[in-house]
Design a protein around this motif. Structure first.
Motif, short mmCIF file in Angstrom:
data_model
loop_
_atom_site.label_atom_id
_atom_site.label_comp_id
_atom_site.label_asym_id
_atom_site.label_seq_id
_atom_site.Cartn_x
_atom_site.Cartn_y
_atom_site.Cartn_z
N ALA A 138 46.25 25.56 5.40
CA ALA A 138 45.52 26.23 6.18
C ALA A 138 45.24 25.40 7.54
O ALA A 138 44.75 26.21 8.34
CB ALA A 138 44.01 26.49 5.57
N VAL A 139 45.26 24.42 7.42
CA VAL A 139 45.05 23.32 8.49
C VAL A 139 46.16 22.19 8.66
O VAL A 139 46.95 21.89 7.66
CB VAL A 139 43.59 22.63 8.22
N THR A 140 46.43 21.92 9.86
CA THR A 140 47.51 20.80 10.18
C THR A 140 46.71 19.43 10.23
O THR A 140 47.54 18.33 10.32
CB THR A 140 48.01 21.04 11.53
N ASN A 141 45.50 19.17 9.97
CA ASN A 141 44.85 17.79 10.07
C ASN A 141 45.24 17.14 8.85
O ASN A 141 45.61 17.67 7.50
CB ASN A 141 43.27 17.98 9.83
N ASP A 142 45.12 15.92 8.73
CA ASP A 142 45.22 14.99 7.78
C ASP A 142 44.07 15.40 6.79
O ASP A 142 42.93 15.95 7.12
CB ASP A 142 44.99 13.51 8.02
N ALA A 177 26.37 15.68 8.41
CA ALA A 177 25.88 16.38 9.85
C ALA A 177 26.29 15.33 10.92
O ALA A 177 26.59 15.48 12.05
CB ALA A 177 24.43 16.72 9.73
N LEU A 178 26.24 13.94 10.77
CA LEU A 178 26.48 12.76 11.69
C LEU A 178 27.88 12.79 11.96
O LEU A 178 28.30 12.46 12.96
CB LEU A 178 25.73 11.61 11.14
N ARG A 179 28.73 12.97 10.96
CA ARG A 179 30.38 12.69 10.98
C ARG A 179 31.23 13.86 11.57
O ARG A 179 32.32 13.63 12.08
CB ARG A 179 30.90 12.30 9.62
N LEU A 180 30.67 15.00 11.14
CA LEU A 180 31.37 16.37 11.59
C LEU A 180 31.27 16.67 12.99
O LEU A 180 30.42 16.74 13.58
CB LEU A 180 30.90 17.47 10.64
N ALA A 181 32.52 17.19 13.41
CA ALA A 181 32.43 17.70 14.82
C ALA A 181 31.77 18.92 15.25
O ALA A 181 31.54 19.70 13.92
CB ALA A 181 34.04 18.01 14.98
N GLY A 193 39.42 28.67 9.41
CA GLY A 193 40.25 29.23 10.36
C GLY A 193 40.04 28.52 11.57
O GLY A 193 40.81 28.38 12.51
N GLY A 194 38.73 28.13 11.81
CA GLY A 194 38.61 27.51 13.05
C GLY A 194 38.40 26.14 13.30
O GLY A 194 37.93 25.51 14.05
N VAL A 195 38.88 25.42 12.40
CA VAL A 195 39.07 23.92 12.24
C VAL A 195 39.81 23.36 13.49
O VAL A 195 41.25 23.88 13.64
CB VAL A 195 39.94 23.51 10.93
N ASP A 196 39.23 22.30 14.04
CA ASP A 196 39.84 21.79 15.21
C ASP A 196 41.05 20.73 14.82
O ASP A 196 40.72 19.67 14.19
CB ASP A 196 38.74 20.97 16.09
N ALA A 197 42.31 21.01 15.16
CA ALA A 197 43.34 20.22 14.63
C ALA A 197 43.13 18.66 15.14
O ALA A 197 43.59 17.87 14.83
CB ALA A 197 44.62 20.72 15.08
N GLY A 198 42.50 18.53 16.36
CA GLY A 198 42.25 17.31 16.78
C GLY A 198 40.89 16.41 16.62
O GLY A 198 40.70 15.49 17.22
N ALA A 199 40.09 17.05 15.79
CA ALA A 199 38.87 16.54 15.52
C ALA A 199 38.83 15.56 14.41
O ALA A 199 37.76 15.31 14.07
CB ALA A 199 37.92 17.59 15.31
N GLY A 200 39.67 15.14 13.76
CA GLY A 200 39.70 14.16 12.63
C GLY A 200 40.51 14.93 11.49
O GLY A 200 40.60 15.98 11.25
N LEU A 233 34.88 13.82 11.42
CA LEU A 233 35.61 14.85 10.40
C LEU A 233 35.75 16.13 11.15
O LEU A 233 34.80 16.58 11.90
CB LEU A 233 34.82 14.85 9.02
N ALA A 234 36.71 16.80 10.77
CA ALA A 234 36.89 18.35 11.33
C ALA A 234 36.54 19.36 10.34
O ALA A 234 36.44 20.44 10.85
CB ALA A 234 38.37 18.16 11.73
N GLY A 235 36.04 18.85 9.25
CA GLY A 235 35.67 19.96 8.34
C GLY A 235 35.43 19.22 6.99
O GLY A 235 35.89 18.10 6.72
#
Length: 240
Positions: free
Chosen positions: A60-64, A132-136, A34-41, A107-109
């Motif tokens: 659930a998300v609009t991300n690629d 841990a290095l790649r995730l927003a 639910g809290g995924v940032d649509a602009g974070a990858g 990555l956003a998630g």
């Protein structure tokens, strides 16, 4: 390119036999995202198989999506289902293992359901550190564990599975310990019409034992903040 073949024999059956568990798991996964940032990858999915979890992600998300599936047979099902959904513009299917994929820098998630037991402890530790290095910052990681919770003999389960048209597709499984923290699963499958068996298949694979609490401890050691919900572990990334 991966030559991963552990699911070659079972690919015909997995989608049908796995679908019922998503009645419970799907809403839990959607809530965790639910809290995924649509602009974070993009959102990463490790081991999507035939795409039952991918369906949840697409809604659930609009991300690629970056989908990492090492089985060629399961990728064939996944790609066909993505095409049927009109989702080929959003989803990239990588023919790699979880540790061999060229992942996006950000990555956003990340999601990995029904697959963590394929990874040995050192491999898991390296994967969590990489994520841990790649995730927003604050991005969710959603993973789950499966039985058994200890390296014990698992007796063969009864045949079960759905009927499609005139045929019934069934599976059963048993596990044998191979070490203090591992088992080997043997899964048998059959297609029958009434009492007549028309086709059979077998799949065998090693499985590393891991509890939800143990998985949470591993993620915490990599800097994540985990929460355990029965078999599901949802962890928040520390971010860069």
């Amino acid at each position: 390119m991966s030559d991963y073949r552990e699911y070659a024999g079972s690919a015909e059956y997995l989608h049908l036999l796995s679908a019922p568990m998503w009645a419970d798991l799907g809403p839990r996964l959607a809530a965790a995202l639910g809290g995924v940032d649509a602009g974070a990858g993009p959102v990463l999915e490790l081991g999507p198989g035939s795409g039952l979890g991918t369906d949840v992600l697409l809604d659930a998300v609009t991300n690629d999506l970056a989908l990492v599936e090492p089985s060629a047979e399961l990728r064939a099902v996944l790609l066909a289902r993505l095409a049927d959904r009109g989702a080929t513009d959003r989803a990239t299917v990588l023919p790699c293992t979880a540790t061999g994929a060229p992942l996006p820098d950000r990555l956003a998630g990340a999601v990995g359901l029904h697959m963590v037991g394929h990874l040995a402890p050192p491999v898991r530790a390296a994967l969590w550190a990489d994520l841990a290095l790649r995730l927003a910052r604050g991005a969710p990681v959603v993973l789950n564990v499966q039985p058994p919770a200890a390296a014990v003999e698992v007796p063969v389960t009864p045949w079960s599975g759905p009927t499609v048209g005139a045929l019934t597709y069934e599976g059963r499984g048993r596990a044998t310990p191979t070490g203090p923290d591992s088992v080997r699963w043997r899964m048998d499958y059959r297609t029958r019409r009434g009492d007549a068996v028309l086709a059979t298949a077998t799949a065998e694979y090693g499985w590393w034992i891991l509890t939800a609490e143990g998985l949470a401890d591993e993620l915490a050691a990599a800097g994540f903040t985990p929460t355990v919900d029965d078999d599901l572990v949802v962890a928040v990334a520390p971010g860069a």
